[in-house]
Design a protein around this motif. Structure first.
Motif, PDB file in Angstrom:
ATOM      1  N   ASP A  52       0.844  -1.193   0.000  1.00  0.00           N
ATOM      2  CA  ASP A  52       0.000   0.000   0.000  1.00  0.00           C
ATOM      3  C   ASP A  52       0.878   1.242   0.000  1.00  0.00           C
ATOM      4  N   PRO A  53       1.110   1.852  -1.179  1.00  0.00           N
ATOM      5  CA  PRO A  53       2.004   3.022  -1.236  1.00  0.00           C
ATOM      6  C   PRO A  53       1.460   4.216  -0.466  1.00  0.00           C
ATOM      7  N   ALA A  54       0.152   4.257  -0.249  1.00  0.00           N
ATOM      8  CA  ALA A  54      -0.417   5.375   0.500  1.00  0.00           C
ATOM      9  C   ALA A  54      -0.147   5.260   1.987  1.00  0.00           C
ATOM     10  N   ALA A  55       0.356   4.129   2.420  1.00  0.00           N
ATOM     11  CA  ALA A  55       0.643   3.937   3.843  1.00  0.00           C
ATOM     12  C   ALA A  55       2.129   4.124   4.113  1.00  0.00           C
ATOM     13  N   LEU A  56       2.909   3.107   3.814  1.00  0.00           N
ATOM     14  CA  LEU A  56       4.332   3.140   4.137  1.00  0.00           C
ATOM     15  C   LEU A  56       5.054   4.269   3.417  1.00  0.00           C
ATOM     16  N   GLY A  57       4.779   4.434   2.119  1.00  0.00           N
ATOM     17  CA  GLY A  57       5.495   5.445   1.347  1.00  0.00           C
ATOM     18  C   GLY A  57       5.285   6.850   1.872  1.00  0.00           C
ATOM     19  N   LEU A  58       4.036   7.194   2.171  1.00  0.00           N
ATOM     20  CA  LEU A  58       3.748   8.539   2.658  1.00  0.00           C
ATOM     21  C   LEU A  58       4.409   8.801   4.007  1.00  0.00           C
ATOM     22  N   THR A  59       4.352   7.823   4.883  1.00  0.00           N
ATOM     23  CA  THR A  59       4.952   8.005   6.207  1.00  0.00           C
ATOM     24  C   THR A  59       6.463   8.185   6.107  1.00  0.00           C
ATOM     25  N   VAL A  60       7.110   7.388   5.273  1.00  0.00           N
ATOM     26  CA  VAL A  60       8.559   7.495   5.111  1.00  0.00           C
ATOM     27  C   VAL A  60       8.928   8.858   4.527  1.00  0.00           C
ATOM     28  N   VAL A  61       8.187   9.312   3.528  1.00  0.00           N
ATOM     29  CA  VAL A  61       8.472  10.618   2.918  1.00  0.00           C
ATOM     30  C   VAL A  61       8.291  11.736   3.935  1.00  0.00           C
ATOM     31  N   ARG A  62       7.210  11.678   4.693  1.00  0.00           N
ATOM     32  CA  ARG A  62       6.961  12.719   5.692  1.00  0.00           C
ATOM     33  C   ARG A  62       8.005  12.696   6.799  1.00  0.00           C
ATOM     34  N   ALA A  63       8.373  11.505   7.243  1.00  0.00           N
ATOM     35  CA  ALA A  63       9.390  11.402   8.293  1.00  0.00           C
ATOM     36  C   ALA A  63      10.732  11.918   7.796  1.00  0.00           C
ATOM     37  N   THR A  64      11.104  11.555   6.564  1.00  0.00           N
ATOM     38  CA  THR A  64      12.384  11.993   6.001  1.00  0.00           C
ATOM     39  C   THR A  64      12.418  13.503   5.813  1.00  0.00           C
ATOM     40  N   ALA A  65      11.349  14.048   5.220  1.00  0.00           N
ATOM     41  CA  ALA A  65      11.308  15.494   4.986  1.00  0.00           C
ATOM     42  C   ALA A  65      11.272  16.263   6.296  1.00  0.00           C
ATOM     43  N   GLY A  66      10.478  15.788   7.260  1.00  0.00           N
ATOM     44  CA  GLY A  66      10.406  16.475   8.540  1.00  0.00           C
ATOM     45  C   GLY A  66      11.720  16.434   9.298  1.00  0.00           C
ATOM     46  N   THR A  67      12.389  15.284   9.250  1.00  0.00           N
ATOM     47  CA  THR A  67      13.692  15.176   9.912  1.00  0.00           C
ATOM     48  C   THR A  67      14.710  16.099   9.267  1.00  0.00           C
ATOM     49  N   ALA A  68      14.705  16.162   7.929  1.00  0.00           N
ATOM     50  CA  ALA A  68      15.638  17.051   7.227  1.00  0.00           C
ATOM     51  C   ALA A  68      15.379  18.510   7.584  1.00  0.00           C
ATOM     52  N   LEU A  69      14.117  18.899   7.634  1.00  0.00           N
ATOM     53  CA  LEU A  69      13.791  20.279   8.015  1.00  0.00           C
ATOM     54  C   LEU A  69      14.198  20.562   9.464  1.00  0.00           C
ATOM     55  N   GLY A  70      13.968  19.582  10.339  1.00  0.00           N
ATOM     56  CA  GLY A  70      14.363  19.761  11.735  1.00  0.00           C
ATOM     57  C   GLY A  70      15.867  19.916  11.897  1.00  0.00           C
ATOM     58  N   LEU A  71      16.629  19.100  11.162  1.00  0.00           N
ATOM     59  CA  LEU A  71      18.086  19.206  11.215  1.00  0.00           C
ATOM     60  C   LEU A  71      18.557  20.552  10.685  1.00  0.00           C
ATOM     61  N   ALA A  72      17.940  21.009   9.593  1.00  0.00           N
ATOM     62  CA  ALA A  72      18.315  22.307   9.029  1.00  0.00           C
ATOM     63  C   ALA A  72      17.979  23.440  10.002  1.00  0.00           C
ATOM     64  N   PHE A  73      16.808  23.357  10.622  1.00  0.00           N
ATOM     65  CA  PHE A  73      16.396  24.383  11.582  1.00  0.00           C
ATOM     66  C   PHE A  73      17.317  24.388  12.792  1.00  0.00           C
ATOM     67  N   GLY A  74      17.628  23.213  13.329  1.00  0.00           N
ATOM     68  CA  GLY A  74      18.519  23.130  14.480  1.00  0.00           C
ATOM     69  C   GLY A  74      19.917  23.642  14.166  1.00  0.00           C
ATOM     70  N   THR A  75      20.423  23.297  12.974  1.00  0.00           N
ATOM     71  CA  THR A  75      21.745  23.779  12.570  1.00  0.00           C
ATOM     72  C   THR A  75      21.760  25.293  12.408  1.00  0.00           C
ATOM     73  N   ALA A  76      20.681  25.831  11.827  1.00  0.00           N
ATOM     74  CA  ALA A  76      20.600  27.284  11.659  1.00  0.00           C
ATOM     75  C   ALA A  76      20.588  27.997  13.010  1.00  0.00           C
TER      76      ALA A  76
END
Length: 252
Positions: A52-76
């Motif tokens: 089910d791409p609407a399940a696992l895929g969406l969660t992984v994309v959201r987790a990856t993007a959110g983590t990347a934004l959090g790391l960028a925000f923390g570094t800034a």
């Protein structure tokens, strides 16, 4: 060798858990509703989670993007506190407050500010991921050897040159370590936000399965979340070791 030993440890733990699962099922001490048959969990894992791409895929994309934004925000924030020391108490206090407030308590506010579903999952993962980068990168920037910075300044280099050639190489391994430490948190944050506010993703599937008493799917989702987090951790652990080796910045 470290990776091999860790893999063997995972396999041993998996074997112990599997044997415990079988023993609990055979003993009948726990209702089948709480500990479903492994075959049912496997079928749910394949048919309702992995396919089910609407399940696992969406969660992984959201987790990856959110983590990347959090790391960028923390570094800034860490860079701002390093370049403008007057901001350090303010950024540290704000970071500690955001870190200490439970995410569940912030969920209604997050949904109101950013919207329900995907935006809420992205914002939650960002909020839960920024502090390790802020703390680790900030600490690394504060430990930059003054002699190296002085050599660059004597040669005519300004603050930007010092930042690029000294501060960033010192802080980069810590940023990768922060990404490793938050890899599990990002998946958990996205899953939690989806569970509370979304109609898609693993979290929404978990909420529906729980409401239908579909314990096999609940277990399948939990196992998938665990496997995804462990995989992300191992990949980033390898990246951290490679980064430290490349920059010759080993931990004592």
């Amino acid at each position: 060798m470290t990776g091999v030993r860790r893999l063997l440890g995972y396999l041993l733990l998996l074997g112990v858990l599997a044997l415990t699962w079988v023993a609990v099922r055979a003993g009948g001490a726990v209702p089948a509703l709480l500990v479903p048959d492994p075959g049912r969990v496997a079928r749910s894992l394949v048919t309702k989670v992995l396919l089910d791409p609407a399940a696992l895929g969406l969660t992984v994309v959201r987790a990856t993007a959110g983590t990347a934004l959090g790391l960028a925000f923390g570094t800034a924030l860490a860079l701002a506190a390093h370049l403008l020391p007057i901001l350090e108490p303010l950024t540290r206090a704000g970071g500690m407050i955001m870190r200490c407030v439970p995410v569940l308590a912030l969920s209604p506010l997050i949904a109101t500010l950013f919207g329900y579903g995907g935006p809420a999952a992205l914002a939650t993962a960002t909020m839960m991921s920024f502090f390790p980068a802020f703390a680790l990168v900030g600490a690394a920037l504060g430990q930059v050897p003054p002699a190296l910075a002085d050599v660059i300044r004597v040669g005519g280099g300004g603050r930007g040159v010092v930042l690029r050639h000294v501060s960033v190489p010192v802080a980069l391994p810590e940023l990768v370590q922060a990404a490793k430490l938050t890899s599990c948190v990002g998946v958990l944050a996205a899953l939690t936000a989806e569970f509370l506010t979304a109609n898609d993703g693993l979290g929404a599937l978990l909420a529906r399965s729980q409401g239908l008493l579909d314990t096999a799917t609940v277990w399948a989702i939990l196992l998938t979340s665990l496997a995804t987090s462990l995989l992300a951790y191992e990949v980033l652990d390898l990246a951290e070791r490679r980064t430290r080796d490349r920059l010759s910045l080993h931990k004592n």
